[in-house]
Design a protein around this motif. Structure first.
Motif, mmCIF file in Angstrom:
data_model
loop_
_atom_site.group_PDB
_atom_site.id
_atom_site.type_symbol
_atom_site.label_atom_id
_atom_site.label_comp_id
_atom_site.label_asym_id
_atom_site.label_seq_id
_atom_site.Cartn_x
_atom_site.Cartn_y
_atom_site.Cartn_z
ATOM 1 N N TRP A 173 -13.128 -24.125 101.239
ATOM 2 C CA TRP A 173 -11.765 -23.678 100.936
ATOM 3 C C TRP A 173 -11.205 -22.844 102.085
ATOM 4 N N GLU A 174 -12.006 -21.948 102.631
ATOM 5 C CA GLU A 174 -11.550 -21.135 103.753
ATOM 6 C C GLU A 174 -11.218 -22.008 104.968
ATOM 7 N N ILE A 175 -12.042 -23.012 105.217
ATOM 8 C CA ILE A 175 -11.807 -23.896 106.360
ATOM 9 C C ILE A 175 -10.468 -24.612 106.204
ATOM 10 N N GLU A 176 -10.165 -25.080 104.996
ATOM 11 C CA GLU A 176 -8.880 -25.752 104.764
ATOM 12 C C GLU A 176 -7.713 -24.800 104.986
ATOM 13 N N ILE A 177 -7.842 -23.571 104.508
ATOM 14 C CA ILE A 177 -6.789 -22.566 104.689
ATOM 15 C C ILE A 177 -6.592 -22.271 106.176
ATOM 16 N N LEU A 178 -7.686 -22.030 106.893
ATOM 17 C CA LEU A 178 -7.605 -21.688 108.309
ATOM 18 C C LEU A 178 -7.084 -22.857 109.148
ATOM 19 N N ARG A 179 -7.488 -24.060 108.814
ATOM 20 C CA ARG A 179 -7.006 -25.245 109.540
ATOM 21 C C ARG A 179 -5.483 -25.358 109.389
ATOM 22 N N HIS A 180 -5.017 -25.221 108.157
ATOM 23 C CA HIS A 180 -3.579 -25.338 107.917
ATOM 24 C C HIS A 180 -2.810 -24.212 108.600
#
Length: 397
Positions: A173-180
């Motif tokens: 979830w953090e990776i998706e947030i940071l990527r976006h």
């Protein structure tokens, strides 16, 4: 769209508790906005503004559910945004006509005596002689003395580095947030650069950037754009009136806060897209060190070795006196986007899968402020670049 609704609170709790058990810690008493958010999923508006320990607390027991202690005015928001935690409110000066509030006495501001009493009560249920992990940099001396008096100085230990160890490996979830967030900052930076013309100043830049962020995704908050324009390379809090001129170097550096997580990308370019040979030569040296560094990142590579490669390459190919304290950093929930660990000398930590980092090569002088900075995810055999820096100062063209 990724949001707080998809955040798995239990996953964060388990990560913290696994580290606590390794270090024989009975309870974490968290007082910084970042770590309270990390542990509970709630970021306190009042704590961010007042910056006073005790306005909010998070308590993480070695076993059991995380606790959030928050004032009565913020509790409604915490109830709406958080799940799988216990939320306990304390009193403030604010009256809420909810049919339940009966007290005719109010403290002038937050009742921090009450919030600490709740801490004491919760800790007493965990252990009669607990080992308590704290964040010294977000404690007042008064609160530190109180903890020493109540539990003994040898039972109150600094867990700052342990918290960073937990936070540096990101969840899906953090990776998706940071990527976006990274892609959002990159796009807004490009669109801002396209609109800049001679005569504009830093007030204009920030307004244009905010306009594009809102148009791209209005869930992003707290834009942090640090600019260098022409000979003005230092970082201002109150923006400058210097008017852009054709041929000026511009550095746009920063990003946004997206659901509690930061982004940080930097782009350097010339107004008018006609870089001089001297300007482009400086940029090329920085870009060569940057590219060489990115090509080496994979699990097992020491952060210190990457620093030596990046810094040494820049010195060798064009800027012999170049030297910085670090060439990049982890990124996550820290309000200041640069969070440990750093790509720096003597940093023996190695890259691991699911770390998210920024690599950067800033250079500052009265001839112009430069930086090339991208974000990337460490994968099992290399990296996934979230962003892609420009290779020329004649950008965007």
């Amino acid at each position: 769209m990724v949001s707080l609704k998809e955040r798995n609170q239990v996953e964060f709790q388990q990560k913290l508790q696994a580290n606590m058990k390794q270090n024989h810690i009975d309870v974490l008493l968290l007082t910084s906005q970042e770590n309270i958010f990390y542990a509970t999923g709630y970021s306190s508006k009042f704590l961010s503004l007042m910056k006073q320990p005790g306005v909010a607390y998070a308590i993480v027991p070695a076993e059991g559910t995380c606790k959030l202690i928050i004032n009565n005015f913020e509790k409604q928001t915490a109830d709406l945004q958080c799940k799988n935690i216990d939320i306990i409110q304390y009193d403030s000066w604010i009256f809420i006509d909810d049919g339940e509030e009966k007290s005719d006495k109010k403290t002038t501001q937050m009742n921090l005596n009450q919030s600490y009493q709740i801490v004491q009560e919760l800790i007493s249920k965990i252990s009669p002689t607990p080992v308590i992990g704290v964040e010294p940099l977000s404690l007042t001396w008064k609160l530190t003395e109180q903890l020493y008096s109540d539990y003994g100085a040898d039972h109150v230990i600094d867990v700052t580095n342990e918290l960073l160890k937990v936070r540096v490996i990101k969840t899906e979830w953090e990776i998706e947030i940071l990527r976006h967030a990274a892609k959002l900052a990159e796009k807004a930076t490009q669109l801002t650069a396209q609109e800049l013309i001679p005569g504009m100043n830093e007030f204009d830049m920030n307004a244009i950037y905010r306009k594009h962020i809102d148009a791209l995704d209005n869930h992003a908050i707290n834009t942090t754009l640090v600019t260098s324009i022409g000979p003005n390379y230092s970082a201002p809090f109150i923006l400058r009136d210097y008017a852009l001129k054709d041929g000026d170097i511009v550095r746009l550096d920063g990003g946004v806060n997206y659901y509690g997580y930061q982004s940080d990308v930097a782009r350097t370019f010339v107004i008018g897209a006609h870089a001089t040979e001297e300007q482009q030569s400086k940029f090329d040296a920085l870009y060569e060190g940057f590219s060489k560094g990115l090509s080496l990142v994979k699990p097992g590579v020491r952060l210190a070795d990457l620093f030596e490669t990046v810094n040494g390459t820049i010195q060798k190919v064009g800027i012999p006196n170049y030297f910085r304290g670090h060439q990049g950093h982890s990124i996550g929930v820290s309000a200041f986007s640069e969070e440990a660990p750093f790509i720096a000398p003597n940093q023996d930590l190695v890259f691991q899968e699911n770390m998210v980092f920024c690599l950067e090569v800033p250079y500052y002088s009265t001839k112009g402020g430069y930086n090339i900075e991208d974000e990337f995810l460490v994968t099992k055999d290399g990296i996934e670049r979230f962003t892609q820096a420009n290779e020329s100062l004649n950008w965007p063209s």
